[in-house]
Structure formats: structure tokens, C-alpha cells
Design an enzyme around this catalytic site. Structure first.
Site, PDB file in Angstrom:
ATOM      1  N   ARG A 291      31.539  37.830  15.326  1.00  0.00           N
ATOM      2  CA  ARG A 291      30.840  37.943  14.032  1.00  0.00           C
ATOM      3  C   ARG A 291      29.533  38.730  14.203  1.00  0.00           C
ATOM      4  O   ARG A 291      29.223  39.607  13.392  1.00  0.00           O
ATOM      5  CB  ARG A 291      30.568  36.534  13.500  1.00  0.00           C
ATOM      6  CG  ARG A 291      29.831  36.445  12.176  1.00  0.00           C
ATOM      7  CD  ARG A 291      29.878  34.989  11.714  1.00  0.00           C
ATOM      8  NE  ARG A 291      28.924  34.663  10.672  1.00  0.00           N
ATOM      9  CZ  ARG A 291      29.152  34.817   9.364  1.00  0.00           C
ATOM     10  NH1 ARG A 291      30.295  35.336   8.953  1.00  0.00           N
ATOM     11  NH2 ARG A 291      28.260  34.452   8.472  1.00  0.00           N
TER      12      ARG A 291
ATOM     13  N   HIS B 195      26.022  35.223   3.806  1.00  0.00           N
ATOM     14  CA  HIS B 195      24.690  34.645   3.966  1.00  0.00           C
ATOM     15  C   HIS B 195      24.039  34.451   2.599  1.00  0.00           C
ATOM     16  O   HIS B 195      23.986  35.378   1.796  1.00  0.00           O
ATOM     17  CB  HIS B 195      23.790  35.563   4.807  1.00  0.00           C
ATOM     18  CG  HIS B 195      24.133  35.574   6.261  1.00  0.00           C
ATOM     19  ND1 HIS B 195      23.750  36.583   7.118  1.00  0.00           N
ATOM     20  CD2 HIS B 195      24.826  34.678   7.020  1.00  0.00           C
ATOM     21  CE1 HIS B 195      24.198  36.312   8.335  1.00  0.00           C
ATOM     22  NE2 HIS B 195      24.848  35.170   8.302  1.00  0.00           N
TER      23      HIS B 195
ATOM     24  N   LYS C 294      30.952  28.491   3.604  1.00  0.00           N
ATOM     25  CA  LYS C 294      30.165  27.272   3.491  1.00  0.00           C
ATOM     26  C   LYS C 294      29.974  26.895   2.028  1.00  0.00           C
ATOM     27  O   LYS C 294      29.722  27.756   1.191  1.00  0.00           O
ATOM     28  CB  LYS C 294      28.808  27.474   4.170  1.00  0.00           C
ATOM     29  CG  LYS C 294      28.901  27.603   5.688  1.00  0.00           C
ATOM     30  CD  LYS C 294      27.527  27.702   6.314  1.00  0.00           C
ATOM     31  CE  LYS C 294      27.624  27.747   7.849  1.00  0.00           C
ATOM     32  NZ  LYS C 294      26.283  27.832   8.473  1.00  0.00           N
TER      33      LYS C 294
ATOM     34  N   ARG D   5      33.724  33.608  10.019  1.00  0.00           N
ATOM     35  CA  ARG D   5      33.547  32.554  11.017  1.00  0.00           C
ATOM     36  C   ARG D   5      34.914  32.103  11.523  1.00  0.00           C
ATOM     37  O   ARG D   5      35.919  32.228  10.831  1.00  0.00           O
ATOM     38  CB  ARG D   5      32.798  31.364  10.408  1.00  0.00           C
ATOM     39  CG  ARG D   5      31.439  31.721   9.820  1.00  0.00           C
ATOM     40  CD  ARG D   5      30.840  30.531   9.078  1.00  0.00           C
ATOM     41  NE  ARG D   5      29.535  30.841   8.499  1.00  0.00           N
ATOM     42  CZ  ARG D   5      29.365  31.351   7.273  1.00  0.00           C
ATOM     43  NH1 ARG D   5      30.419  31.574   6.487  1.00  0.00           N
ATOM     44  NH2 ARG D   5      28.147  31.603   6.821  1.00  0.00           N
TER      45      ARG D   5
ATOM     46  N   TYR E  54      19.985  40.991  12.559  1.00  0.00           N
ATOM     47  CA  TYR E  54      20.823  42.023  13.166  1.00  0.00           C
ATOM     48  C   TYR E  54      20.119  43.379  13.210  1.00  0.00           C
ATOM     49  O   TYR E  54      20.437  44.213  14.058  1.00  0.00           O
ATOM     50  CB  TYR E  54      22.159  42.140  12.416  1.00  0.00           C
ATOM     51  CG  TYR E  54      22.976  40.874  12.509  1.00  0.00           C
ATOM     52  CD1 TYR E  54      23.544  40.474  13.719  1.00  0.00           C
ATOM     53  CD2 TYR E  54      23.159  40.051  11.402  1.00  0.00           C
ATOM     54  CE1 TYR E  54      24.276  39.299  13.819  1.00  0.00           C
ATOM     55  CE2 TYR E  54      23.885  38.875  11.499  1.00  0.00           C
ATOM     56  CZ  TYR E  54      24.443  38.505  12.703  1.00  0.00           C
ATOM     57  OH  TYR E  54      25.152  37.339  12.800  1.00  0.00           O
TER      58      TYR E  54
END
Length: 295
Positions: free
Chosen positions: A244, A267, A170, A146, A276
């Protein structure tokens, strides 16, 4: 109500370990909700009911907000009321029976490999900033990180000899992501020829810095990306997240397995990564319809 919100954000930060951007999102959503309540004469959270929450979400819908925005706001409100109920600030939880709006599954916008090559060729490497920009673009495309993670990289997070970067995603979760040979070469050149001319303080830890020698910001990178997209003549709307999305899609198109892509993207749930595969399926369908005589 403001004190209660501050306590909730502190709880999310300390107890849940949520990232700064996520905390800002919660705070923004809930302050907008507070404004709506005050405009409707409600000054205490004890006065709120399910109908107030539904009314707020309908007001967002009437403003033309996307389904994803409605879903995010509902998640923020639900988490907030769950916290208030658990902490015994409320006798009943008005958000307990709420259902999330069904999200429209939008396919990620990606660049073709040809468009990506064209974009990556744009930085003028006779300029110090061009050397930096080339390194940044190559890293974000090589790793799929990111933009916030790219801007947070320190020199110590990069190991060119081993060919990887260390990234904090994250929730401060660490990922080790491989760098390709092209990215390694361009980061090495930036560290030798570009960064020393930009940095003004010997103790600066940031990997990518601006012309003042300070850590580059997300907004700064976004402007740089838009400049090169325009210069390349790419008419698609491009954001840092497009890089990304393109990283993940190109990997899957070339045979990478879903689990590996999930791990590199950071993820938590593989279902997030599976979107995707829909992009690659659509591409196969387009190729078939254009190529098969009986399509």
C-alpha cells in the site's frame, strides 16, 4: 467492569459504525488497561483517576512500547472515559486533561519499482495457486487497498469490463478504485483458470480463496507475501502494508496529485496521505546528493 466495556464496544459498533479490526483494537487496549488497574487494586472505574491513566501509559513506556502504541492506547482510554462521562457512569472525566504523546514521524517503508517488479514476477503461473497469487499481488499493488479489504473482496466487487473494483473500507465507506491493464489481465486469468479449480461450493462469493475453497485470510496472504519476498531476495522487511505504501509513493513520484491518491487510499484526512510526499522528497534529496558535483 467487563459489562461496561462490552456496552462501549457495542456503542462503537452500532452508533459509530467502526470496522471490526478497530473494535478489536479498542477491546484489546482496554482489557490490558483493566488488567493493570486490577493489579493495582482498583476494581471499579469510579475509583480511577488521571494518575492511574498516566501510570498505565508509563508502564507501557517502560516496557519499550512504541510512541504510536502509547498514542493508540491513550486514544482508546480517552474515548472510553468520554463515553462513560456522557452516559453518566462517572461524575468526573479523568481523561479530560490528558495530552497525547508526540508521535515520531516515521517514513513508510516502500519497495523501489525494480523491487516491486521482481516481487511480482515470483508466482509460478503453471500452478493454480501461482495464478491466484499473481492476481492478488497485482490487485493490491494496482489499487493500494488494505489487506483486510483485499481479503473481503467478493466476485461481485470486481468489474473487469469497466476496469475497477468496489471496496468497503474503514467504517464501511465504499470506494471505487481503477484497476490497471496488468491487474485486469491477471484477475481475468485467475477467474477463468485458477478460481474454478480451487472453489468447492458453487455459492462461494469470495474472490480469493485458499486451497480448501474458503475465503483466504489476512494471515494466509501475509505468509504468501513473505514467501515471494524471500524468493525474490528482497532483504527489506515486507508486510502487506508495504504494498500500500509503495502504491502511493510510486503514484506521487510519477506525477499523481495528492487528492486523487487520498481518495484511492480512503484516507479521511489528507494530512495522512501527505506523509508519502516526504518519502518522495527524501528520494529527491538522495538523488541530488549523489549526482550534483557540489552537493
Amino acid at each position: 467492569m467487563d459489562r461496561t466495556l462490552r456496552d462501549f464496544i457495542h456503542y462503537l459498533s452500532v452508533e459509530k459504525g467502526l470496522a471490526k479490526n478497530t473494535l478489536e483494537s479498542y477491546n484489546r487496549d482496554l482489557r490490558t488497561y483493566y488488567t493493570y488497574l486490577k493489579q493495582n487494586g482498583i476494581t471499579s472505574l469510579e475509583e480511577t483517576s488521571r494518575s492511574n491513566i498516566v501510570g498505565y501509559l508509563l508502564s507501557l513506556q517502560n516496557l519499550g512500547k512504541a510512541t504510536s502504541t502509547l498514542s493508540r492506547n491513550m486514544a482508546s482510554i480517552r474515548s472510553f472515559y468520554n463515553y462513560l462521562f456522557q452516559e453518566r457512569h462517572l461524575v468526573e472525566n479523568p481523561a479530560a486533561e490528558l495530552e497525547s504523546p508526540k508521535l515520531e514521524k516515521k517514513l513508510p517503508r516502500v519497495l523501489t519499482p525494480q523491487e516491486m517488479d521482481l516481487l511480482l514476477e515470483q508466482p509460478d503461473q503453471t500452478q493454480v495457486t501461482g495464478i491466484r497469487d499473481k492476481a492478488m499481488l497485482e490487485v493490491i499493488y494496482a489499487t493500494g487497498i488494505r489487506v483486510s479489504e483485499l481479503m473481503s473482496l467478493d466476485i461481485g466487487d470486481v468489474n473487469l469490463d469497466a476496469g475497477f473494483i468496489r471496496c468497503l473500507g474503514k467504517g464501511s465507506k465504499e470506494r471505487i478504485i481503477p484497476l490497471g491493464s496488468v491487474a485486469i489481465r491477471n484477475v481475468g486469468r485467475y477467474l477463468n483458470e485458477g478460481r474454478p479449480k480451487l472453489v468447492r461450493q458453487a455459492g462461494e462469493a469470495a474472490l480469493f480463496v485458499n486451497q480448501h475453497g474458503n475465503r483466504l485470510t489476512r494471515q494466509g496472504f501475509w505468509k504468501i507475501l513473505k514467501k515471494y519476498a524471500t524468493r525474490a531476495g528482497i532483504t527489506k522487511e515486507i508486510t502487506p502494508h508495504t504494498m500500500r505504501h509503495s502504491f502511493a509513493t510510486h503514484l506521487l513520484e510519477n506525477g499523481a496529485d495528492l487528492r486523487s491518491v487520498q481518495e484511492m487510499l480512503g484516507h479521511a484526512d489528507i494530512s495522512t496521505t501527505q506523509i508519502y510526499t516526504q518519502v518522495t522528497k527524501h528520494k529527491l534529496r538522495d538523488v541530488y546528493e549523489k549526482s550534483h558535483p557540489r552537493a
